[in-house]
Design a protein around this motif. Structure first.
Motif, PDB file in Angstrom:
ATOM      1  N   GLU A 122       0.825  -1.125  -0.210  1.00  0.00           N
ATOM      2  CA  GLU A 122       0.126   0.074  -0.172  1.00  0.00           C
ATOM      3  C   GLU A 122       0.977   1.297  -0.061  1.00  0.00           C
ATOM      4  N   LEU A 123       2.017   1.325   0.829  1.00  0.00           N
ATOM      5  CA  LEU A 123       2.761   2.596   0.856  1.00  0.00           C
ATOM      6  C   LEU A 123       3.756   2.491  -0.582  1.00  0.00           C
ATOM      7  N   VAL A 124       4.092   1.555  -1.086  1.00  0.00           N
ATOM      8  CA  VAL A 124       4.811   1.603  -2.364  1.00  0.00           C
ATOM      9  C   VAL A 124       3.627   2.232  -3.586  1.00  0.00           C
ATOM     10  N   VAL A 125       2.535   1.650  -3.415  1.00  0.00           N
ATOM     11  CA  VAL A 125       1.562   1.958  -4.569  1.00  0.00           C
ATOM     12  C   VAL A 125       1.586   3.797  -4.104  1.00  0.00           C
ATOM     13  N   LEU A 126       1.190   4.154  -3.079  1.00  0.00           N
ATOM     14  CA  LEU A 126       1.172   5.564  -2.804  1.00  0.00           C
ATOM     15  C   LEU A 126       2.402   6.269  -3.511  1.00  0.00           C
ATOM     16  N   GLY A 127       3.525   6.041  -3.435  1.00  0.00           N
ATOM     17  CA  GLY A 127       4.716   6.376  -4.029  1.00  0.00           C
ATOM     18  C   GLY A 127       4.757   6.615  -5.713  1.00  0.00           C
ATOM     19  N   ALA A 128       4.210   5.265  -6.164  1.00  0.00           N
ATOM     20  CA  ALA A 128       4.121   4.977  -7.576  1.00  0.00           C
ATOM     21  C   ALA A 128       2.894   5.989  -8.000  1.00  0.00           C
ATOM     22  N   ALA A 129       1.710   6.187  -7.258  1.00  0.00           N
ATOM     23  CA  ALA A 129       0.856   7.104  -7.670  1.00  0.00           C
ATOM     24  C   ALA A 129       1.329   8.481  -7.654  1.00  0.00           C
ATOM     25  N   ALA A 130       2.078   8.903  -6.748  1.00  0.00           N
ATOM     26  CA  ALA A 130       2.706  10.187  -6.593  1.00  0.00           C
ATOM     27  C   ALA A 130       3.435  10.577  -7.735  1.00  0.00           C
ATOM     28  N   ALA A 131       4.354   9.629  -8.042  1.00  0.00           N
ATOM     29  CA  ALA A 131       5.272   9.783  -9.198  1.00  0.00           C
ATOM     30  C   ALA A 131       4.490   9.984 -10.475  1.00  0.00           C
ATOM     31  N   ALA A 132       3.416   9.529 -10.421  1.00  0.00           N
ATOM     32  CA  ALA A 132       2.670   9.542 -11.807  1.00  0.00           C
ATOM     33  C   ALA A 132       1.703  10.661 -11.716  1.00  0.00           C
ATOM     34  N   GLY A 133       1.790  11.680 -10.906  1.00  0.00           N
ATOM     35  CA  GLY A 133       1.101  12.742 -10.633  1.00  0.00           C
ATOM     36  C   GLY A 133      -0.331  12.748 -10.248  1.00  0.00           C
ATOM     37  N   ALA A 134      -0.505  11.523  -9.647  1.00  0.00           N
ATOM     38  CA  ALA A 134      -2.139  11.140  -9.258  1.00  0.00           C
ATOM     39  C   ALA A 134      -2.874  12.005  -8.697  1.00  0.00           C
ATOM     40  N   GLY A 135      -2.227  12.761  -7.803  1.00  0.00           N
ATOM     41  CA  GLY A 135      -3.286  13.503  -6.667  1.00  0.00           C
ATOM     42  C   GLY A 135      -3.850  12.486  -5.821  1.00  0.00           C
ATOM     43  N   PRO A 136      -5.051  13.094  -5.226  1.00  0.00           N
ATOM     44  CA  PRO A 136      -5.769  12.268  -4.309  1.00  0.00           C
ATOM     45  C   PRO A 136      -6.143  10.990  -4.791  1.00  0.00           C
ATOM     46  N   LEU A 137      -6.198   9.824  -4.129  1.00  0.00           N
ATOM     47  CA  LEU A 137      -6.548   8.547  -4.480  1.00  0.00           C
ATOM     48  C   LEU A 137      -7.932   8.331  -3.906  1.00  0.00           C
TER      49      LEU A 137
END
Length: 244
Positions: free
Chosen positions: A59-74
């Protein structure tokens, strides 16, 4: 609150986590997969990195991956274990991080009746809140309200047990196939007893009568008692998002 009936978008997140988990082999350092959806409908995937020093959960790794992709709030997150373990709930550390960084995310958890989606705050009640997290907030709406909100015809909503903060937020229209969102501002939050709401307040929320309004709330919140406390939330949208 347990959401036993899942949206198609929520099912896609769970399926993505479970599908990725099936690809994990015998490497003991990568045993859990996670998937998370952002407000644009993109699904981000990642796996855990086990290490004796405390390597991060999936879950923490996917937060980083999403942030790296410019995802914004999940919007939604799910994790699944390798070797057919299926959907698994987040650990305490992940719950705290999710609550601080994505306070409006819903989390997939296993139940006796199958997968359910729960607000992260319900998985960690009475918790400490990191004051400097500065997370972008999300306010969820049924997708049928998009046109009325975009046109300024609907400027309020009534919520029960659904904490909403004053200030800017992304207005998310759940399970909308084109993932439409609006940028808005929550301008007011007033708490009322359900049995003391007025006809004027019902009309602000798009209902023609107080009885229709109360029935709509009780349909949305099954078992809602007549004396329940509800929040009357008022909002505006940014001029650039308005439909004229």
């Amino acid at each position: 609150m347990v959401f036993t009936k899942l949206f198609d978008s929520e099912r896609r997140v769970i399926e993505a986590a479970e599908r990725l988990a099936t690809t994990l082999g015998s490497d003991p350092n990568h045993t859990v997969a996670a998937a998370a959806m952002d407000t644009a409908g993109r699904i981000h995937e990642a796996v855990n990195v086990y290490h004796f020093t405390g390597g991060p959960c999936a879950e923490l790794v996917v937060l980083g991956a999403a942030a790296a992709a410019g995802a914004g709030p999940l919007v939604t997150i799910a994790a699944a274990g390798d070797q057919g373990r299926g959907l698994i709930p987040p650990c305490g550390r992940c719950r705290q991080a999710l609550l601080d960084l994505h306070p409006d995310v819903t989390v997939a958890v296993p139940t006796d009746d199958g997968p359910a989606l729960r607000p992260i705050r319900n998985l960690l009640p009475d918790t400490y809140f990191h004051p400097d997290a500065d997370a972008r907030r999300i306010v969820r709406f049924n997708k049928r309200y998009y046109e009325d909100i975009a046109a300024g015809r609907k400027t309020s909503t009534v919520r029960h047990d659904d904490p909403i903060a004053l200030g800017s937020a992304i207005f998310l229209f759940e399970d909308d196939a084109v993932h439409r969102t609006l940028n808005g501002t929550v301008t007011g939050i007033e708490r009322h007893r359900l049995d003391r709401l007025t006809t004027e307040q019902a009309r602000l929320d798009g209902f023609t009568s107080l009885d229709e309004f109360k029935k709509g709330l009780q349909d949305h919140y099954p078992g809602l008692p007549s004396d329940a406390e509800v929040d009357l939330v008022t909002f505006t949208i940014e001029a650039s998002d308005a439909v004229r």
